[in-house]
Scaffold this active site. Sequence first.
Site, PDB file in Angstrom:
ATOM      1  N   ASP A  17       0.829  -1.205   0.000  1.00 16.95           N
ATOM      2  CA  ASP A  17       0.000   0.000   0.000  1.00 16.95           C
ATOM      3  C   ASP A  17       0.865   1.256   0.000  1.00 16.95           C
ATOM      4  OD1 ASP A  17      -2.430   1.300  -0.079  1.00 16.95           O
ATOM      5  OD2 ASP A  17      -2.744   1.249   2.088  1.00 16.95           O
ATOM      6  N   HIS A  34       2.385   2.852  -9.045  1.00 16.23           N
ATOM      7  CA  HIS A  34       2.285   1.400  -9.246  1.00 16.23           C
ATOM      8  C   HIS A  34       3.532   0.890  -9.965  1.00 16.23           C
ATOM      9  CE1 HIS A  34      -1.679   1.726  -7.696  1.00 16.23           C
ATOM     10  NE2 HIS A  34      -2.211   2.275  -8.764  1.00 16.23           N
ATOM     11  N   LEU A 130      10.755 -20.557  -3.153  1.00 18.39           N
ATOM     12  CA  LEU A 130       9.779 -19.644  -2.541  1.00 18.39           C
ATOM     13  C   LEU A 130       8.481 -19.802  -3.313  1.00 18.39           C
ATOM     14  CD1 LEU A 130       9.210 -17.042  -0.680  1.00 18.39           C
ATOM     15  CD2 LEU A 130       9.674 -15.738  -2.760  1.00 18.39           C
TER      16      LEU A 130
END
Length: 242
Positions: A17, A34, A130
Amino acid sequence: MPESLRPVPRHVAIILDGNGRWATGRGLPRTAGHAAGEPALFDVVHGAIALGIEWLTVYVFSTENWSRPEEEVAFLMHFNEDLLLRRRDELNDLGVRVIFMGDRADPRVSDRLRGHIADTEALTARNRTLTLVFAFNYGSRLEIAAAARRLAEKAAAGEIDPAQVDVAALAAHLYLPEMPDPDLVIRSSGEQRISNFLLWQSAYSEFAFPATLWPDFDRHALAACVEDYRRRERRFGGVTGD
Ligand code: IPE
Ligand code: IPE
Ligand code: MG
């Protein structure tokens, strides 16, 4: 405070955020924020691998984010598609398994993006260094409602006894039943709310709310959150730490 450090979290979930504020603070359009969040994400992926974290979930688009201005939504859809194309080989080389979690069947998601998602998942399916989960068109209430609906359908079809619908049965019908609950949920930008993210799965998660805006976040910020987590005592409703 425990004397010894607890292990590194197995699953870290992040609400990315602050992109919009990062951009507007610089006099740039929100979409520039973004774009600036991409290197932050990849630095955090490297950091997660270095720390030995097994699961990293990132909240990149919520079921409520469709209410943003049309051009921002269009940018984000194109951005996600483009990011997968540009970065999937790099993720694959790192041994990252990519999984998308959310309502990808939504007709507002383009077939092209759906295709890139499926291709990236297939390309990386055998990787285990991962697991990177993109919570995309994700909303926890929708997820839980969908699980309840599937259980109701099975009960109506006589496949399960309603008495069998318990916590484990509901958990088994969430989007990713194999995903461990997040040990640590991080939200960047200083906001202290959950915004419809992993409501069921974060029942006993630890939370961190660093003030850093997402484009300024990096592996060091992740490591700081993990260090803090390792000093915490988790009780899970009991009286002593685990
Ligand atoms: C998070 O940054 C990214 C997405 C929700 C896609 P925001 O766009 O919410 O940034 P702020 O909260 O407006 O600063
Ligand atoms: C949550 O952030 C969703 C994502 C990060 C993808 P928002 O910025 O959409 O949340 P609110 O509206 O501030 O609660
Ligand atoms: Mg926001």
